[in-house]
Write an enzyme that holds these catalytic residues in place. Sequence first.
Site, PDB file in Angstrom:
ATOM      1  N   ASP A 191     -20.721 -15.980  20.232  1.00 11.53           N
ATOM      2  CA  ASP A 191     -21.986 -16.553  19.765  1.00 11.53           C
ATOM      3  C   ASP A 191     -23.154 -15.606  20.033  1.00 11.53           C
ATOM      4  OD1 ASP A 191     -23.328 -19.087  18.826  1.00 11.53           O
ATOM      5  OD2 ASP A 191     -24.410 -18.772  20.700  1.00 11.53           O
ATOM      6  N   GLU A 222      -5.168  -6.297  26.847  1.00 11.80           N
ATOM      7  CA  GLU A 222      -4.145  -6.598  27.848  1.00 11.80           C
ATOM      8  C   GLU A 222      -3.168  -7.626  27.276  1.00 11.80           C
ATOM      9  OE1 GLU A 222      -6.329  -8.040  31.226  1.00 11.80           O
ATOM     10  OE2 GLU A 222      -7.500  -6.188  31.345  1.00 11.80           O
TER      11      GLU A 222
HETATM   12  C1  GLC Z   1     -25.337 -19.604  17.034  1.00 13.81           C
HETATM   13  C2  GLC Z   1     -24.621 -20.889  16.666  1.00 13.81           C
HETATM   14  C3  GLC Z   1     -25.636 -21.978  16.548  1.00 13.81           C
HETATM   15  C4  GLC Z   1     -26.333 -22.150  17.886  1.00 13.81           C
HETATM   16  C5  GLC Z   1     -26.938 -20.823  18.363  1.00 13.81           C
HETATM   17  C6  GLC Z   1     -27.313 -20.882  19.812  1.00 13.81           C
HETATM   18  O1  GLC Z   1     -26.174 -19.175  16.029  1.00 13.81           O
HETATM   19  O2  GLC Z   1     -23.868 -20.724  15.501  1.00 13.81           O
HETATM   20  O3  GLC Z   1     -25.066 -23.195  16.142  1.00 13.81           O
HETATM   21  O4  GLC Z   1     -27.347 -23.097  17.777  1.00 13.81           O
HETATM   22  O5  GLC Z   1     -26.022 -19.760  18.239  1.00 13.81           O
HETATM   23  O6  GLC Z   1     -26.167 -20.931  20.616  1.00 13.81           O
END
Ligand code: GLC
Length: 501
Positions: A191, A222
């Site tokens: 993310d 690994e």
């Molecule tokens: C990314 C995710 C989104 C979230 C953001 C913060 O963009 O896809 O849904 O709100 O990160 O974690």
Amino acid sequence: MSHTWWRGAAIYQVYLRSFADGNGDGVGDLAGLRSRLPYLKDLGVDAVWLNPWYPSPMADGGYDVADYRGIEPVFGTLGEAERFIAEAHELDIKVIIDVVPNHSSTESDWFKEALANPAARDRFWFRDEPNDWQSIFGGPAWTQVPDGQWYLHLFAPEQPDFNWDNPEVHREFEDVLRFWLDRGVDGVRIDSAALLVKSDTAYEDLDPVHDVYRRWRQVAEEYDERVLIGELWLADQERFARYLRPDELHTAFNFDFLACPWDPDELRRVIDLTLATHAPVGAPPTWVLSNHDVTRPVTRYGRSDTSFAHGGALHGVPSDPELGYRRARAAALLAMALPGGLYVYQGEELGLPEVEDLPDELRQDPMYARSGGANPGRDGCRVPLPWSGDEPPFGFGGSRPWLPQPESWRKLTAESQLADLDSMLNLYRHGLRLRREHLGDGTLTWLPAAERVLAFTRDTGVTCVTNLGTETVPLPDGVVLLASGGLEDGALPPDTTAWVR
Ligand code: GLC
């Protein structure tokens, strides 16, 4: 180069809260997902990617993680997660989970410790004075704690950013990766992958972030055939490709394709740019039409402006549902035919539209509240799936899903679409099956074509033609394997894609 599974995989994105509810509390869960694994098998996907499933106060739909080694009780237990991984593997479906390394939750042990003890704040980004940064969800990116210091949160205040200058943060995430890889997950989706490393003046795409992913790649290696997938919203293609160098991430989402308007020149430009960006680093491109953060394609493609901008959900822009549906079908076959990996966001295969008329008091996305309602947020693409029956909750489970489903979805249930040969669901099922046999990883060659028509041949001999014009156009000689709409005397009508061999 070795051709490993992820290079051409079709990956289905499960937004767990809205997929299927096994215990009847109105929220999707692991029990519901496990019961629907046969559906995913029949759909013909190679892998599933699940949005965060960790314990979370759900200030941002689970992207506020309180414990990276657990399962949110509303979704199930760690034991169930392990059973789910085993059951998916029995069906030959790989499992990808979401890792959120940019920020945590204010409910995490580390943050609670930091609040209680100023000497324990170095794992986060605390300062005596805030700067002028704004949160990506709107409003200031800093929140003050009672003793006067401020902490940074690029997203909601409940999502404090980690300090990646601290080696303990590195060790923690390498350990978290191993925790899940040891449990058999086949990959992670990372993310906000370009935001981790910060300075006092910048936070996007700083060079030292690549050291993080070089280490993660070593950890992944690994194990056997595990994949690291980046969520990178970067305008600069050369900078984007740096994350996909052979010792870093394996692939990343193609948001340029997702955001691209339904326009032949723009699509051709984005496809060429994508191929040119990935080739030098040897990474497979990916093709994405939607996810849990963006307006659903059926709605987007029915508008006069068919593009999408990050964070750019819109209130009440008129959309022609029939046109949008037709184009979404054509776009699906185009995306499936392109060389590389494919993502399908749950409900895309049902042709669900964006739900734009949710009652404001039910909206949960912090984007809505933090923009003062100016941005409707992302709830409209997160409404629980309609599985069967004639009225809500349409077989989702329980009696009242966490977001209400439109009555009109009775025509869009998986059950009713399975029975209709021309449905969106059957288009996806058929397309994904053919894709597995004839498409996926490889190369393409553009063919000469009429104005506003995109035509290319794949290395496997399949030709894909998409008509984005207003006139019906002839198709090349051969057998039509699949078309997104009816042909007219063997010719291709507007807003239609066909595969010919
Ligand atoms: C990314 C995710 C989104 C979230 C953001 C913060 O963009 O896809 O849904 O709100 O990160 O974690």
